[in-house]
Write an enzyme that holds these catalytic residues in place. Structure first.
Site, PDB file in Angstrom:
ATOM      1  N   LYS A  93       0.843  -1.198   0.000  1.00  0.00           N
ATOM      2  CA  LYS A  93       0.000   0.000   0.000  1.00  0.00           C
ATOM      3  C   LYS A  93       0.879   1.249   0.000  1.00  0.00           C
ATOM      4  CE  LYS A  93      -3.716   2.185   2.710  1.00  0.00           C
ATOM      5  NZ  LYS A  93      -4.598   2.024   3.876  1.00  0.00           N
ATOM      6  N   SER A 105      -9.050   2.453   2.651  1.00  0.00           N
ATOM      7  CA  SER A 105      -8.056   3.122   1.842  1.00  0.00           C
ATOM      8  C   SER A 105      -7.039   2.170   1.205  1.00  0.00           C
ATOM      9  CB  SER A 105      -7.309   4.145   2.717  1.00  0.00           C
ATOM     10  OG  SER A 105      -6.673   3.514   3.816  1.00  0.00           O
ATOM     11  N   SER A 114     -10.096  -0.175   6.598  1.00  0.00           N
ATOM     12  CA  SER A 114      -9.328  -0.172   5.349  1.00  0.00           C
ATOM     13  C   SER A 114      -8.665  -1.490   4.995  1.00  0.00           C
ATOM     14  CB  SER A 114      -8.263   0.929   5.399  1.00  0.00           C
ATOM     15  OG  SER A 114      -8.863   2.196   5.531  1.00  0.00           O
TER      16      SER A 114
END
Length: 525
Positions: free
Chosen positions: A126, A200, A224
């Site tokens: 990420k 996210s 997330s």
């Protein structure tokens, strides 16, 4: 009560403003057909990470071959998904070639497995986690930053032999349940390119479900590691607090309470890989805190089908069915005969409690200083299309500024209510029990719709505030092929139990299903 009403009013007002700003988005999407990403053609992409590592150790497969295969798949799907912020393909191929030196060294297979359990296996990260030499802007145009060293979690998987391919897309500052920003744009769902991947950790979810990644690392403060995985039909685990280091994540926070509500965790296409990656990422000194998983025949199952709250959308029939399927299966393999629905009132105000709890954390790195100073001016810039930021980042600043009107007694009551919820859940949640409930109220919606359902995320965010581990498990699909997942929640430090249940649910229901190969690519009508 007055403070909570003010908070609800602020959120309600923000939702109405969002409706106005996203009218153009709703109009544009009317002109797109249902399309999915290109089908997977190389069988190598279907092997688990543990199988890849095994074959590389056995000299049945070269790491370079695996890495090349994944690079080709990423290059094929990313024009459709828009999930990659920056890659390191050249460096990854060189590292894959160096794997041969270890395989051909004096170390035997067992020693290689012990020292390098992920030897030669590709991994994606990420974009909010630092990877040395790669973009670490977390979706911000205003932050053109290259990471100088690896985040702690990234360092641990590299030491285990994994080869980092890229950093994936995130919302600006991770402050969104839609993975979109002004840096590279919006990431799309492989099952239907018109739909959201959530946020996210949306870039990770998109790459995993499309077959362009096998394992990854994400982060979670309000769902997330679970909501994007639910939307994309893959696996994600939000760990218990402080088991995995959060150093090297941006945004961060110097407050002592930060690691109690914010976690870094593993994501994967297969449940068995999720458990393996989790064990690698856990800090060595924290392993003693982890409780051993039990024999699942002794498992006690509790569940919740729906949170009833006027601000929360009703749970879809497909989501209720997914919860029911998971519960019935776990009940069928357990010999304890304990399978019970919890009182829905216990989590009725999960969203309000968890959102206020998170909003009260000071000094979280964001666009504004203090308690949102400058947010109103930036909002004016946004109204006239002059801002280099996005609405959710500015909206967070506005909420921080207006949070000062919330009475101190309301804040104290919120903390007290969360403590009461935790106490009541721990009356029945122990190291032999799990709680099964939805990740979200429905499957992935079209881009933009997530902003109309801000209170639905309480299904996930409450467990950040409580400090409970939670695993997203794909269970079923809707009639049009969209994945539906559920959460398996455990008591603190019962992560291994959650992951053991996840592997059982994968065995029972199959887990990840590739996006349909019957649809063509995205095109205008």
């Amino acid at each position: 009560m007055a403070g909570e009403k003010i908070f609800r009013g602020l959120i309600w007002s923000l939702q109405k403003i969002i409706w106005f700003f996203f009218i153009p988005v709703y109009i544009v999407r009317l002109f797109y057909k249902h399309k999915s990403c290109p089908p997977i053609k190389n069988d190598l992409l279907f092997l688990t990470a543990s199988t890849l590592a095994y074959k590389i150790r056995k000299k049945e497969l070269k790491s370079e071959t695996v890495v090349k295969c994944y690079i080709e798949r990423i290059s094929e799907v990313n024009p459709h998904l828009n999930a990659v912020v920056e890659d390191r393909f050249r460096e990854a191929l060189e590292e894959a070639r160096q794997v041969e030196n270890i395989v051909n060294s004096k170390l035997d297979e067992q020693e290689i497995e012990e020292q390098y359990p992920l030897l030669g296996v590709p991994i994606t990260i990420k974009g909010s986690l630092a990877v040395e030499g790669l973009n670490h802007s977390t979706g911000m145009l205003l932050r053109n930053k290259i990471a100088l060293k690896d985040a702690d979690a990234v360092k641990r998987v590299k030491e285990a032999g994994a080869i980092v391919l890229l950093v994936s897309n995130t919302p600006e500052l991770c402050l969104n349940w839609e993975t979109t920003n002004k840096l590279i744009g919006t990431t799309r769902n492989p099952y239907d390119l018109r739909r959201t991947v959530g946020g996210s950790s949306g870039g990770e979810a998109s790459l995993l479900s499309s077959g362009a990644s096998i394992i990854g690392i994400g982060s979670d403060i309000a769902g997330s590691l679970r909501i994007p995985m639910h939307y994309c039909g893959v696996w994600g685990h939000k760990p218990s607090p402080r088991l995995i280091s959060v150093e090297g994540h941006y945004p961060s926070c110097p407050e002592e309470e930060w690691p109690d509500v914010f976690q870094v965790g593993p994501v994967s296409r297969y449940a068995s890989d999720l458990a393996m990656l989790f064990e690698i990422m856990v800090e060595p000194e924290m392993k003693s805190k982890l409780k051993k998983p039990i024999d699942l025949t002794k498992l006690k199952v509790y569940y919740l089908t729906e949170i009833r709250n006027i601000l929360v959308s009703r749970v879809s029939t497909d989501t209720k069915e997914a919860v029911s399927k998971a519960v019935l299966h776990l009940e069928s393999i357990s010999k304890t005969s304990v399978c019970q629905e919890i009182d829905p009132k216990l989590l009725k105000f999960a969203s309000e409690h968890s959102y206020l709890r998170l909003l009260m954390i000071d000094n979280v790195e964001n666009l504004f200083s203090g308690k949102g100073e400058g947010a109103h001016l930036e909002f004016l810039r946004l109204l006239f299309w002059m801002s280099k930021s996005v609405f959710t980042t500015v909206g967070y600043g506005l909420l921080r500024w207006w949070s000062r009107v919330i009475p101190e007694r309301c804040v104290k009551r919120t903390f007290k209510d969360i403590a009461v919820i935790k106490s009541k859940l721990l009356e029945f949640l122990d190291d032999q029990s799990v709680l099964v409930l939805p990740v979200f109220t429905r499957e992935a919606s079209p881009h933009g719709d997530v902003y109309k359902m801000l209170f639905n995320y309480g299904y996930c965010s409450i467990f950040n505030s409580l400090g409970f581990p939670s695993t997203c498990c794909p269970i079923t699909r809707t009639s049009d092929g969209m994945p539906i997942g559920i959460q398996v929640v455990g008591a603190p430090n019962c992560d291994r139990l959650c992951l053991t249940v996840a592997k059982e649910l994968e065995r029972a229901f199959g887990g990840w299903v590739p996006p349909s190969a019957d649809n063509n690519f995205l095109e205008m009508k």
